[in-house]
Write an enzyme that holds these catalytic residues in place. Structure first.
Site, PDB file in Angstrom:
ATOM      1  N   CYS A 381      -1.285 -29.786  24.900  1.00 13.89           N
ATOM      2  CA  CYS A 381      -2.418 -29.486  25.783  1.00 13.89           C
ATOM      3  C   CYS A 381      -3.656 -30.277  25.363  1.00 13.89           C
ATOM      4  O   CYS A 381      -3.684 -31.480  25.551  1.00 13.89           O
ATOM      5  CB  CYS A 381      -2.650 -27.986  25.846  1.00 13.89           C
ATOM      6  N   HIS A 507       2.640 -26.003  27.237  1.00 16.19           N
ATOM      7  CA  HIS A 507       2.763 -25.286  25.960  1.00 16.19           C
ATOM      8  C   HIS A 507       4.227 -24.966  25.642  1.00 16.19           C
ATOM      9  O   HIS A 507       4.691 -23.857  25.928  1.00 16.19           O
ATOM     10  CB  HIS A 507       1.949 -23.986  26.019  1.00 16.19           C
ATOM     11  N   GLU A 509       5.507 -24.226  22.921  1.00 18.15           N
ATOM     12  CA  GLU A 509       5.645 -23.188  21.882  1.00 18.15           C
ATOM     13  C   GLU A 509       5.947 -21.809  22.457  1.00 18.15           C
ATOM     14  O   GLU A 509       6.522 -20.967  21.762  1.00 18.15           O
ATOM     15  CB  GLU A 509       4.389 -23.141  20.992  1.00 18.15           C
TER      16      GLU A 509
HETATM   17  N1  GLN Z   1      -9.597 -27.598  27.258  1.00  9.79           N
HETATM   18  C1  GLN Z   1      -8.522 -28.298  27.868  1.00  9.79           C
HETATM   19  C2  GLN Z   1      -8.390 -27.963  29.347  1.00  9.79           C
HETATM   20  O1  GLN Z   1      -8.939 -27.006  29.804  1.00  9.79           O
HETATM   21  C3  GLN Z   1      -7.218 -27.997  27.152  1.00  9.79           C
HETATM   22  C4  GLN Z   1      -6.746 -26.592  27.319  1.00  9.79           C
HETATM   23  C5  GLN Z   1      -5.703 -26.189  26.305  1.00  9.79           C
HETATM   24  O2  GLN Z   1      -5.496 -26.856  25.301  1.00  9.79           O
HETATM   25  N2  GLN Z   1      -5.054 -25.045  26.511  1.00  9.79           N
HETATM   26  O3  GLN Z   1      -7.713 -28.659  30.065  1.00  9.79           O
END
Ligand code: GLN
Length: 541
Positions: A381, A507, A509
């Site tokens: 992410c 994600h 994970e």
């Molecule tokens: N802050 C970034 C976004 O909003 C990444 C979000 C995250 O890592 N969950 O896209």
């Protein structure tokens, strides 16, 4: 008819109710029963999505996009219970539902009160998870007995047994039996008091699970049984597990918990087959190699902030027979001290998700270090977004490239806001959330490890890779290894001429299990294991 198990906690918080509930779910499933898990949280936030990881640890995201408590991560790792937005309710949500009904006039002019309206809403939320084909619902009540916030939930679960019949409900209370050094004794009084509080509300626990750092002698169990009005066999010891959380279910079996539950709820007494779990523990105890992975994040010092990531790393370690030492590195420390000092010596570097500018330059530095030194890297992410920023600045030559989340005036906004996000002002539940499908490039490491072109992974972000720069990146050998099905969003980037450099917008994970490691974590850890083996000095005979 579905049976209900309610798990409450007493004496102190952080007793591991989530893990204990998950272990109970796992044991019942291994007896062939169909289980559903649920958590009721007494705080007023509508969901934990807007809470700081410092306060509440990681936000666990489900397929349906709900942002939930991290205990649901334990449920998914230990069981196959399908989790949905009905699996986690907070006081905020319960009140919101009741207030919306009141506004619609559904209470027909009555005074709306905690009893019966709030308690009815809670009971309704519990009943939603039960139904056809479900043998047992395990509902964990967050917080500690005696808290003001928990009262309506405890009242509701008390009433629940009246509605569905006591024979269909089981109350399990988790308590602490502390060891007092000065007295050289385990103390049962806190347990007596917390059970006393439950009984005041009208709940007589059926089973007590006692967390303790030492063996609980029969004399103490007898005392607890007598004072708390439960049979001796229903006082179960749950000793601290220093080695692994995956030992918890096996130790509960040793103390007879699963057979007791089955007997008390009159469930079929089928056999319990724990071979897969024993095999997992055997691998954990007998590693063939040892490697170290650096997790470089904003909240690195907080052990719950990246809970699922640490678990997923361990799962891949189990698969590759590797014991993994995880170094939690604060990204701001990388800014201060430089990557060489903090990261040299690690066999792999992982940069997890996050929000806000603080520490992002340290993440970018760490990623540069991983890319240039050929250290296996997994970006998740925000970790992917930082990888794109790093590549833009140092390979493509776009000086000052950034995400508009951190620098609105960057000359090269290589990460920018998703179109659908541009006019959103509410913070709660408004990101791109939950399971989304992606298509993989067959000529990529991701494809090699997934073994499939089509994948589905969970998301939680507002910003994305800016397609304006796609061609420029590709011209510099950044592989776009995965995109959304309509090709509009970049989901995975890889550096091809690198042992393992994979960064993903989603994600992974959240979908890793101890018995089935996630393909991307598995590939990452295998690359790290290879790196250690290759760098090991050959022994002369
Ligand atoms: N802050 C970034 C976004 O909003 C990444 C979000 C995250 O890592 N969950 O896209």
């Amino acid at each position: 008819m579905t049976k209900h198990i309610f798990v409450t906690g007493g004496v102190v918080s952080s007793l591991g109710k989530g893990l204990t509930s998950a272990s109970i779910g796992m044991l019942l499933e291994h007896r062939g029963l169909k289980v559903r898990m649920q958590k009721l949280d007494p705080y007023i936030n509508v969901d934990p999505g807007t809470m700081s990881p410092y306060q509440h640890g990681e936000v666990y995201v489900l397929d349906d996009g709900s942002e939930t408590d991290l205990d649901l991560g334990h449920y998914e790792r230990f069981t196959n219970s399908k989790l949905t937005r009905n699996s986690n309710f907070t006081t905020g949500q319960i009140y919101q539902n009741v207030i919306e009904k009141e506004r619609r006039g559904e209470f027909l002019g009555k005074t709306v009160q905690v009893i019966p309206h709030i308690t009815n809403e809670i009971k309704h939320s519990i009943a939603k998870v039960a139904g056809e084909g479900i043998d047992v619902v395990i509902t964990e009540i967050g917080g500690t007995v005696g808290d003001i916030e928990s009262q309506p939930f405890l009242e509701a679960i008390r009433q629940f047994a009246l509605d569905v019949g006591k024979e269909n409900c089981l109350y399990i209370h988790l308590t602490l039996v502390p060891y007092l050094k000065a007295a050289a004794e385990l103390k049962t009084k806190p347990t007596q008091h917390s059970v006393g509080q439950l009984r005041q509300i009208g709940i007589q626990p059926d089973i007590l699970i006692c967390r303790t750092e030492r063996e609980l002698p029969a004399s103490d169990r007898e005392k607890i049984a007598l004072f708390c009005n439960v049979p001796f066999q229903a006082v179960i010891e749950e000793r601290d597990k220093d080695f692994s959380i995956y030992e918890v279910p096996l130790s509960l079996v040793e103390h007879g918990l699963d057979s007791l539950i089955v007997k008390k709820l009159n469930l079929p007494n089928t056999s319990l087959d724990l071979d897969d779990w024993r095999d997992l523990l055997h691998r954990l105890r007998n590693p063939e190699t040892e490697i170290s992975i650096a997790v470089v994040g904003k909240y690195a010092e907080h052990k719950d902030a990246y809970k699922s990531i640490y678990e997923a790393i361990d799962h891949a370690g189990i698969e590759h027979h590797a014991q993994i030492r995880i170094g939690r590195i604060q990204s701001e420390a990388v800014e201060r001290e430089g990557p060489e000092r903090l990261l040299a010596g690690y066999d792999g570097i992982l940069v997890p998700g996050g929000f806000g500018e603080r520490g992002t330059e340290g993440k970018v530095e760490a990623i540069r270090f991983a890319r240039e030194r050929n250290i296996p890297f997994l970006g998740i992410c925000l970790g992917m977004q930082c990888a794109v920023i790093e590549f833009a600045r140092n390979v493509v030559g776009l000086k000052g490239a950034n995400s508009t989340e951190f620098d609105k005036d960057t000359p090269y906004p290589v990460i920018c806001l998703l179109d659908e996000q541009k006019n959103i002002t509410d913070k709660g539940g408004t990101m791109r959330l939950g399971a989304q499908k992606s298509e993989l490039d067959t000529n990529s490491k991701s494809f090699e490890w997934y073994g499939n072109r089509g994948i589905s992974e969970r998301h939680r972000h507002r910003y994305e890779f800016n397609n304006v720069y796609r061609k420029q990146f590709q011209a510099h050998n950044l592989t776009i290894a995965g995109t959304s099905e309509d090709d509009s969003l970049v989901e995975i980037v890889e550096v091809a001429d690198h042992p393992w450099f994979v960064a993903v917008q989603f994600h992974p994970e959240f979908k890793s299990k101890p018995t089935q490691s996630h393909p991307l974590f598995s590939g990452f850890i295998q690359a790290a294991v290879r790196r250690t083996k290759n760098s090991a000095v050959p022994q002369s005979s």
